[in-house]
Design a protein around this motif. Structure first.
Motif, PDB file in Angstrom:
ATOM      1  N   ARG A 247       0.860  -1.247   0.102  1.00 53.47           N
ATOM      2  CA  ARG A 247      -0.073  -0.137   0.168  1.00 53.47           C
ATOM      3  C   ARG A 247       0.794   1.270   0.023  1.00 53.47           C
ATOM      4  NH1 ARG A 247      -5.091  -2.018   0.197  1.00 53.47           N
ATOM      5  NH2 ARG A 247      -5.878  -3.306   1.525  1.00 53.47           N
TER       6      ARG A 247
ATOM      7  N   GLY B 262     -10.592  -1.412 -12.750  1.00 52.50           N
ATOM      8  CA  GLY B 262     -10.500  -1.734 -11.240  1.00 52.50           C
ATOM      9  C   GLY B 262      -9.271  -1.152 -10.616  1.00 52.50           C
ATOM     10  N   ARG B 263      -8.426  -0.731 -11.701  1.00 58.37           N
ATOM     11  CA  ARG B 263      -7.078   0.004 -11.044  1.00 58.37           C
ATOM     12  C   ARG B 263      -7.174   1.290 -11.031  1.00 58.37           C
ATOM     13  NH1 ARG B 263      -2.134  -1.808 -14.414  1.00 58.37           N
ATOM     14  NH2 ARG B 263      -1.770  -3.230 -12.754  1.00 58.37           N
ATOM     15  N   SER B 264      -7.167   1.960  -9.840  1.00 58.27           N
ATOM     16  CA  SER B 264      -7.245   3.288  -9.767  1.00 58.27           C
ATOM     17  C   SER B 264      -6.370   3.772  -8.597  1.00 58.27           C
ATOM     18  CB  SER B 264      -8.760   3.780  -9.275  1.00 58.27           C
ATOM     19  OG  SER B 264      -8.913   4.959  -9.426  1.00 58.27           O
TER      20      SER B 264
ATOM     21  N   GLU C 116      -6.396  -8.027  -6.391  1.00 57.41           N
ATOM     22  CA  GLU C 116      -5.596  -6.916  -7.334  1.00 57.41           C
ATOM     23  C   GLU C 116      -6.955  -5.920  -7.324  1.00 57.41           C
ATOM     24  OE1 GLU C 116      -5.644  -9.669 -10.543  1.00 57.41           O
ATOM     25  OE2 GLU C 116      -3.504  -9.896 -10.575  1.00 57.41           O
TER      26      GLU C 116
ATOM     27  N   PHE D 219      -6.005  -3.751  -4.361  1.00 54.08           N
ATOM     28  CA  PHE D 219      -4.586  -2.990  -4.282  1.00 54.08           C
ATOM     29  C   PHE D 219      -4.152  -2.001  -5.466  1.00 54.08           C
ATOM     30  CE2 PHE D 219      -2.520  -4.543  -0.692  1.00 54.08           C
ATOM     31  CZ  PHE D 219      -2.687  -6.008  -0.640  1.00 54.08           C
ATOM     32  N   ALA D 220      -5.504  -2.195  -6.496  1.00 53.97           N
ATOM     33  CA  ALA D 220      -5.403  -1.495  -7.852  1.00 53.97           C
ATOM     34  C   ALA D 220      -4.133  -1.722  -8.552  1.00 53.97           C
ATOM     35  CB  ALA D 220      -5.718   0.257  -7.282  1.00 53.97           C
ATOM     36  N   GLU D 221      -3.861  -3.041  -8.550  1.00 55.35           N
ATOM     37  CA  GLU D 221      -2.515  -3.434  -9.315  1.00 55.35           C
ATOM     38  C   GLU D 221      -2.444  -5.026  -9.496  1.00 55.35           C
ATOM     39  OE1 GLU D 221       0.551  -2.088  -6.861  1.00 55.35           O
ATOM     40  OE2 GLU D 221       2.076  -2.919  -8.382  1.00 55.35           O
ATOM     41  N   ASP D 222      -2.150  -5.275 -10.704  1.00 60.08           N
ATOM     42  CA  ASP D 222      -1.917  -6.744 -11.092  1.00 60.08           C
ATOM     43  C   ASP D 222      -0.836  -7.407 -10.106  1.00 60.08           C
ATOM     44  OD1 ASP D 222      -2.256  -6.645 -14.459  1.00 60.08           O
ATOM     45  OD2 ASP D 222      -3.527  -6.605 -12.969  1.00 60.08           O
TER      46      ASP D 222
END
Lengths: 305, 305
Positions: free
Chosen positions: A89, A272-274, B46, B49-52
């Motif tokens: 994080r 979903g990635r933000s 994912e 965490f907003a991340e692959d």
DNA sequence: TCCAAAATGATAGTTCAGCTTACATATTTA
DNA sequence: TAAATATGTAAGCTGAACTATCATTTTGGA
């Protein structure tokens, strides 16, 4: 790890917290559950291990010797897990916004405006990566791409940023006295294009022009192509948003708009990635594009300051 | 630890296993779930965490750089937890069976028979703790108590082992020629009792005898009291199971059975606390007591060999 | 080159672990 | 002695975690 032999992680966590706090109630507060939930977990563990782990001690509890040993090791394990999560994080909280854009968009639209963003948000770093090819955002770790197209890329979200048909433009001197009804009226002039901008090639072909009959100078970047056009060295086709400012300033003239087939620049993201920084940056992009459109409609088309 | 910020432990475990195996299917097998469960956990993380964290790689998956860092730390944490559990189970697997019994039962019933258990189960150690007082099994870490009573102790399980009313017994020479209809017929004889066996005192008083009028020699252990009775030094009252063998062998005679008020020796355990070794020992106790009863009913009452 | 096996991806539906609620009991403090 | 604060226990609820199922992708072997 043979997870068959390992009790519920929720139960182990509840027990560890109760042992550490020497209180079911305090453990419950830490875990955001009721004391009853903690008590049930602890008793279930004791059943499983066939051994007391916590005993009542006045208004609290105390761990038995076996319970203390177990709780200490569990505490280490859960601490490691908590730190792993916190580390990830933390890395995400400050990291720059990674974006990929076409070089044309970078050089002609974004860079002239990015100074405003930087002065408004000095705390947010934006990594701008010009790329000629379509980048896999997910695989390459990008938060945002600005792409020219119809707005439909598999597995990605896309939001139109600038409606931008291509315009054919040239230096005023190059086309002085010419009446231009179609690109065919321009085929005897020199052209300048970016070697890599596939769309430039495509939109010209879309007007029925055979590229082979044109006197085209290919340049390695769109900046160079644009600079050459500004120097009067040839006709070029560019997305409207790229050349609007030069047209308003009189350095270029718009010869014609090419066929509008619903294309435009889009902000492309991975679902979903933000992150907060990304959202701020995208909001600024949106607002800046909207202001450009509003300036275009104003009487006299005053340039953006 | 602020557990609000920490994702589901089940999800973290699923992700760690998938990253380590580089396969959702292999992780699923380790965790005893389907590959779909693992996949859902990973995607949820994912999103959070907003991340692959994992990407598809042919028929398997590979962790991203961030995913590798997270998985490594998580692996350490889960390994620590697994070891904590294993350590506690290992300590329990071999530990002896701790039992507490009354000294009378130990000396007169259990010890004469324990040799058979030891020869049958040399791998199981039984710690026998004779105790005059009622022991808190849970607090003191006992697996089993053998107690004389009605079979009802709070928060404990009890199973009757031997029905054992008290009998009044004495050496044959001490009572030769006497007709005994009640204990009152014996009040002129000397008596021997264990100082500490409260039940002996209680059952005599239950027959209406005032202990103060008896010529009682109190001895420090029930063994001593029994030895004194066998030496003809006095009348004693003992649970039937303690003296059955001496009566069959003719060394003592049964004068009378005292009032049977539902008492007996019970195997007392803490609910939920069990181990394979404890179960084996209790099964042997049950079988041995049953064999004793069957021998008692056989013609001639042949002694147990 | 094609097909089968083995993997991942996605979603609808099911279920019971984990929890809350409510009340009882125990301990401590004022 | 009573109130406050803790633990203990059990009935009932619900959504996290899972399964079942089918689709798609990848790979290896024939």
């Amino acid at each position: 790890m043979d997870w068959h032999d390992i009790p519920s992680l929720a139960a182990l966590r509840a027990f560890e917290a109760a042992a550490r706090h020497e209180s079911l109630s305090a453990a419950a507060r830490e875990l955001n559950v009721t004391h009853a939930a903690v008590a049930q977990h602890v008793r279930a563990l004791e059943q499983d291990f066939a051994e007391d782990l916590l005993i009542r001690q006045g208004r609290g509890v105390a761990a038995t010797a076996a319970g203390r040993a177990l709780a200490e090791q569990l505490g280490d394990g859960f601490q490691t897990i908590a730190e792993a999560v916190a580390d990830l994080r933390d890395r995400n909280a400050d990291r720059p916004v990674n974006i990929t854009v076409t070089p044309g968009f970078a050089g002609s639209w974004l860079m002239p405006r990015i100074g405003e963003f930087w002065s408004k948000h000095p705390e947010i770093q934006v990594n701008i990566n010009p790329s000629c090819s379509v980048v896999d955002l997910r695989q390459e770790g990008f938060d945002l791409g600005v792409r020219y197209g119809a707005g439909s890329w598999p597995k990605l979200d896309a939001e139109l940023l600038t409606e931008a048909a291509y315009w054919a433009v040239a230096h005023p001197d190059l086309v002085a006295g010419r009446a231009v009804r179609s690109l065919h009226d321009l085929t005897d002039l020199p052209w300048v294009m970016d070697s890599y901008e596939r769309e430039q090639h495509r939109v010209v072909e879309g007007e029925g022009i055979d590229l082979a009959v044109l006197d085209v100078t290919l340049l390695n970047t769109n900046e160079l192509a644009l600079s050459a056009a500004l120097a009067g060295l040839g006709v070029t086709v560019q997305p409207r948003s790229i050349v609007e400012r030069d047209i308003r300033s009189g350095q270029l003239v718009k010869l014609m708009a090419l066929r509008d087939n619903g294309l435009g620049y889009h902000m492309v993201t991975v679902p979903g990635r933000s992150s907060p920084n990304l959202r701020i940056f995208m909001a600024w992009l949106r607002r800046t594009a909207r202001e450009d459109r509003e300036n275009e409609k104003a009487p006299g088309g005053a340039g953006a300051s």
